[in-house]
Design a protein around this motif. Sequence first.
Motif, PDB file in Angstrom:
ATOM      1  N   UNK A 121      -1.984  -4.207  -1.401  1.00  0.00           N
ATOM      2  CA  UNK A 121      -3.218  -4.786  -1.928  1.00  0.00           C
ATOM      3  C   UNK A 121      -3.938  -3.725  -2.759  1.00  0.00           C
ATOM      4  N   UNK A 122      -4.246  -4.060  -4.027  1.00  0.00           N
ATOM      5  CA  UNK A 122      -4.897  -3.086  -4.903  1.00  0.00           C
ATOM      6  C   UNK A 122      -6.182  -3.670  -5.494  1.00  0.00           C
ATOM      7  N   UNK A 123      -6.991  -2.809  -6.074  1.00  0.00           N
ATOM      8  CA  UNK A 123      -8.286  -3.190  -6.648  1.00  0.00           C
ATOM      9  C   UNK A 123      -8.132  -3.633  -8.102  1.00  0.00           C
ATOM     10  N   UNK A 124      -7.345  -4.683  -8.336  1.00  0.00           N
ATOM     11  CA  UNK A 124      -7.052  -5.086  -9.709  1.00  0.00           C
ATOM     12  C   UNK A 124      -8.317  -5.492 -10.460  1.00  0.00           C
ATOM     13  N   UNK A 162      -4.290  -9.197  -7.022  1.00  0.00           N
ATOM     14  CA  UNK A 162      -4.236  -7.817  -6.547  1.00  0.00           C
ATOM     15  C   UNK A 162      -3.146  -7.580  -5.536  1.00  0.00           C
ATOM     16  N   UNK A 163      -2.073  -8.368  -5.617  1.00  0.00           N
ATOM     17  CA  UNK A 163      -0.975  -8.260  -4.658  1.00  0.00           C
ATOM     18  C   UNK A 163       0.289  -7.753  -5.353  1.00  0.00           C
ATOM     19  N   UNK A 164       0.922  -6.772  -4.752  1.00  0.00           N
ATOM     20  CA  UNK A 164       2.196  -6.251  -5.245  1.00  0.00           C
ATOM     21  C   UNK A 164       3.196  -6.338  -4.099  1.00  0.00           C
ATOM     22  N   UNK A 165       4.231  -7.169  -4.237  1.00  0.00           N
ATOM     23  CA  UNK A 165       5.195  -7.310  -3.137  1.00  0.00           C
ATOM     24  C   UNK A 165       5.939  -6.020  -2.809  1.00  0.00           C
ATOM     25  N   UNK A 197      -6.724   1.997  -6.782  1.00  0.00           N
ATOM     26  CA  UNK A 197      -7.115   2.263  -5.396  1.00  0.00           C
ATOM     27  C   UNK A 197      -6.424   1.266  -4.476  1.00  0.00           C
ATOM     28  N   UNK A 198      -5.938   1.762  -3.337  1.00  0.00           N
ATOM     29  CA  UNK A 198      -5.359   0.891  -2.320  1.00  0.00           C
ATOM     30  C   UNK A 198      -6.480   0.283  -1.484  1.00  0.00           C
TER      31      UNK A 198
END
Length: 208
Positions: free
Chosen positions: A74-77, A44-47, A87-88
């Motif tokens: 950080x997202x709700x993957x 759930x991490x996007x740089x 969602x963040x």
Amino acid sequence: MLPASGWVSGVLSPAVALWLRSQLDHVDNLQIQITSKNQQLLRGQIPQVTLKADQAVYQGIHLSHGEITAQTIQINVGEMVKGKPFRLLAPVPVTGSVRLTVQDLQASLGSALLTQGLGEVIAQIIPPDIGLQLGAIAAPSRIVWETAILKPDGLQLQGQRTDGQGPRGIIFQSGLALANPQTLRLAPIQLTLGATPYPLPDFELDLG
């Protein structure tokens, strides 16, 4: 499992675009570029995400163009793979730039968000001694901004303020300059109520 590029283009980018459009009153052109790898996505991490938008409107505030880069997202993957909306999970630090024309500013004068923000800024600028003379001049409910004049080095707002004496003209004018990329310097500043001008001290606005 889809490669990161396929998951980003097929699932994540449309989900982010849908979420962003739900936050905006209007946008003509929205471009999203997401940088991430499979293992990062699984956690759930996007740089980094880069956004570009044209003719965007947010809570009544108009912008001709904006470019924003967000990092460490950080997202709700786990929820998304089950069909839940994007969602963040934490606040996101962003950097960027916007292009605001005089037409944008004029169209934004009716925005409650802008009126509230202007009122808060003016309230911070007015010294206590002048504040006693003017009363609660910056109360948003008492001011209707009508005209905006934007120049390369300055800003002028004209409107009407309603108080116990009835409506009176109000003019806020200030020079504008960047003290640094995060700080907007307002100087010189003058507030005119009716026919009486009130020179105000210089002010630095933290842009975050």
